[in-house]
Design a protein around this motif. Structure first.
Motif, PDB file in Angstrom:
ATOM      1  N   GLN A  19     -22.865  74.620  55.741  1.00  0.00           N
ATOM      2  CA  GLN A  19     -23.913  74.845  54.748  1.00  0.00           C
ATOM      3  C   GLN A  19     -23.332  75.512  53.497  1.00  0.00           C
ATOM      4  OE1 GLN A  19     -26.612  77.037  57.299  1.00  0.00           O
ATOM      5  NE2 GLN A  19     -28.118  75.380  57.235  1.00  0.00           N
ATOM      6  N   GLY A  20     -22.438  76.460  53.718  1.00  0.00           N
ATOM      7  CA  GLY A  20     -21.772  77.123  52.596  1.00  0.00           C
ATOM      8  C   GLY A  20     -20.942  76.145  51.777  1.00  0.00           C
ATOM      9  N   GLU A  23     -23.310  74.069  49.588  1.00  0.00           N
ATOM     10  CA  GLU A  23     -23.846  74.820  48.452  1.00  0.00           C
ATOM     11  C   GLU A  23     -22.793  75.041  47.376  1.00  0.00           C
ATOM     12  OE1 GLU A  23     -25.401  78.402  50.082  1.00  0.00           O
ATOM     13  OE2 GLU A  23     -26.994  77.390  51.221  1.00  0.00           O
ATOM     14  N   GLN A  24     -21.562  75.278  47.792  1.00  0.00           N
ATOM     15  CA  GLN A  24     -20.513  75.601  46.834  1.00  0.00           C
ATOM     16  C   GLN A  24     -19.813  74.380  46.264  1.00  0.00           C
ATOM     17  OE1 GLN A  24     -17.717  78.489  48.286  1.00  0.00           O
ATOM     18  NE2 GLN A  24     -16.509  78.513  46.407  1.00  0.00           N
ATOM     19  N   GLU A  26     -20.703  70.852  47.076  1.00  0.00           N
ATOM     20  CA  GLU A  26     -21.532  69.651  47.009  1.00  0.00           C
ATOM     21  C   GLU A  26     -20.778  68.417  47.523  1.00  0.00           C
ATOM     22  OE1 GLU A  26     -22.923  69.590  42.978  1.00  0.00           O
ATOM     23  OE2 GLU A  26     -24.379  71.189  43.357  1.00  0.00           O
ATOM     24  N   THR A  29     -17.653  68.297  49.743  1.00  0.00           N
ATOM     25  CA  THR A  29     -17.768  68.584  51.179  1.00  0.00           C
ATOM     26  C   THR A  29     -17.281  67.401  52.008  1.00  0.00           C
ATOM     27  OG1 THR A  29     -19.636  70.061  50.779  1.00  0.00           O
ATOM     28  CG2 THR A  29     -19.352  69.261  53.033  1.00  0.00           C
ATOM     29  N   THR A  65     -31.322  68.269  55.405  1.00  0.00           N
ATOM     30  CA  THR A  65     -31.141  68.590  53.981  1.00  0.00           C
ATOM     31  C   THR A  65     -31.057  67.353  53.092  1.00  0.00           C
ATOM     32  OG1 THR A  65     -28.699  68.588  54.020  1.00  0.00           O
ATOM     33  CG2 THR A  65     -29.825  70.623  54.693  1.00  0.00           C
ATOM     34  N   LYS A  67     -28.411  66.144  52.064  1.00  0.00           N
ATOM     35  CA  LYS A  67     -27.248  66.303  51.188  1.00  0.00           C
ATOM     36  C   LYS A  67     -26.013  65.572  51.708  1.00  0.00           C
ATOM     37  CE  LYS A  67     -28.643  70.768  49.252  1.00  0.00           C
ATOM     38  NZ  LYS A  67     -28.261  72.188  49.049  1.00  0.00           N
TER      39      LYS A  67
END
Length: 214
Positions: A19-20, A23-24, A26, A29, A65, A67
């Motif tokens: 998750q980190g 968020e950092q 995008e 990842t 999510t 994402k």
């Protein structure tokens, strides 16, 4: 020490770490996930990186999510697993004798190699597929195949089947269970359950060798 701390956190709670990353970093990842799976399967000295729990987390985050795209991430991680396995196979072919002569190299213990060799002796070619679902053995199996007598043609077929089954099944499991309330609130327990199911055959094999065959 920071790297070891990061690895321990990654093993303990891959969902939070992932998750980190989202968020950092995008879209980057995807590249991070590729590298983790590649290293976990390709570097024999790194058998403790998360594999099953990471794939489950990927599926869960794809479901909750939006994402992460399964259309992208599943083929990407299959390729990462295949590339890692092939690197490991040829390392085994080239340096098998030297590495097996050492008692321990970083996180790799010689007993892991011995256990994997016994696993191959018992299951033959299908061991390449079965090993995909077993932590530690998954990382060492390609090396043992290269260091042993398994021909590359036979190895790569089972390697491909194993990579597709492993990445697809566990990622999709996380995806379909991602919206389950129990899984959401008990993710650590679910991950521990996945790890236990994965290592249970290996533990049983050790028990049989050490205690039941005497």
């Amino acid at each position: 020490m920071e790297i070891i701390h990061f690895l321990l956190e990654f093993l303990k709670d891959p969902l939070t770490v992932l998750q980190g990353f989202l968020e950092q970093y995008e879209e980057l990842t995807y590249a991070i996930l590729f590298m983790v799976i590649f290293v976990e399967t390709g570097f024999i000295i790194m058998p403790l990186l998360p594999g099953d729990s990471l794939l489950f987390s990927v599926g869960l985050l794809a479901a909750t999510t939006g994402k992460l795209s399964l259309v992208i991430v599943i083929p990407l991680l299959i390729v990462a697993a295949l590339l890692g396995d092939n690197v490991n196979y040829f390392v085994g072919k080239k340096f098998g004798g030297y590495i097996k002569s050492k008692e321990k190299i970083l996180f790799l213990k010689r007993e892991y190699i011995t256990q994997t060799e016994a696993f191959y002796d018992k299951h033959g070619g299908k061991a390449v597929i079965l090993a995909r679902f077993m932590p530690i053995i998954r990382t060492i199996a390609p090396f043992v195949a290269g260091a042993g007598s398994m021909k590359y043609g036979r190895y790569i077929l089972n390697c491909f089947l194993g990579a597709v089954l492993w990445v697809t099944s566990i990622t999709m499991l996380g995806y379909f269970l991602g919206n389950n309330e129990f899984v959401k609130h008990n993710f650590e327990k679910v991950v521990l359950g996945i790890v236990f199911v994965s290592v249970a055959p290996m533990i049983w094999g050790i028990i049989k060798v050490k205690f039941l065959n005497k």
